[in-house]
Write an enzyme that holds these catalytic residues in place. Sequence first.
Site, mmCIF file in Angstrom:
data_model
loop_
_atom_site.group_PDB
_atom_site.id
_atom_site.type_symbol
_atom_site.label_atom_id
_atom_site.label_comp_id
_atom_site.label_asym_id
_atom_site.label_seq_id
_atom_site.Cartn_x
_atom_site.Cartn_y
_atom_site.Cartn_z
ATOM 1 N N GLY A 159 0.818 -1.214 0.000
ATOM 2 C CA GLY A 159 0.000 0.000 0.000
ATOM 3 C C GLY A 159 0.846 1.256 0.000
ATOM 4 C CG LEU A 206 5.021 -2.280 -5.913
ATOM 5 C CD1 LEU A 206 5.470 -0.855 -5.594
ATOM 6 C CD2 LEU A 206 5.139 -3.169 -4.681
ATOM 7 C CB THR A 228 -9.319 14.455 19.017
ATOM 8 O OG1 THR A 228 -9.098 13.468 18.018
ATOM 9 C CG2 THR A 228 -9.466 13.788 20.374
ATOM 10 C CG ASP A 275 -3.962 -14.087 4.394
ATOM 11 O OD1 ASP A 275 -3.496 -13.339 5.280
ATOM 12 O OD2 ASP A 275 -5.154 -14.434 4.370
ATOM 13 C CB VAL A 318 -7.272 12.474 9.337
ATOM 14 C CG1 VAL A 318 -6.094 13.405 9.070
ATOM 15 C CG2 VAL A 318 -8.366 13.171 10.110
ATOM 16 C CE LYS A 361 -5.560 6.420 14.261
ATOM 17 N NZ LYS A 361 -4.435 7.049 13.556
ATOM 18 C CB SER A 391 -1.873 -3.419 -3.700
ATOM 19 O OG SER A 391 -2.998 -2.762 -3.177
#
Length: 200
Positions: free
Chosen positions: A12, A42, A188, A60, A171, A126, A38
């Site tokens: 990604g 790439l 926030t 995976d 965001v 996070k 993806s």
Amino acid sequence: MTVGTVLITGAGSIGSVLVRELLKIGWTVKAFDIDEYSLSKLAALVSSAGLSGLENCLGDIKDKVDVELAVRDCDLIIHTAAVKMVDVSSLNPIPCIKTNVEGISNLINEAVRQETERFLFISSDKAVDFAGVYGATKFIGERLVLWANRLGTGQFSVCRFGNVIQSRGNVFEIWEQQKKYGEPITVTHQEMERFFWNVR
């Protein structure tokens, strides 16, 4: 560390930039992702930049056989693959845990078994005082990676990223959508300080 073969999980936003930068300095790069689109995108970017040395690995991280094949002959692993969307993670905790915790466990176990020299986990801010499933899984992933240093087979490190401007689901995309539909811009707190990474 001299150049060699690196496995990058996740093709990604962050992974694809790392692939191109490492190819430029002579690394052989394996890009490992479950998303064939993806990987194809790439490969096209790498080709258009006149770079060589890329091996696309469709697989995976939850599948131990896929992981075993991807890790083979690698000197360095950079792990960026994850379920990353906070809202989706909270609504679907089991798939998030399977990818973000079991997946990294598979990579660590295989890196130890094959005696990979170095392992770098790209985590998230996070994971600090986490309030949701995503942050919790990243925190556990960090603990697993750091614990792996006790096994004495290689160097295992963690790097926390903040908000990456060009990443999918960042965001800014959310704010653009809110602006487009005349919705209030959600933050926030008005006095909160944010830090952003630019992948370019």
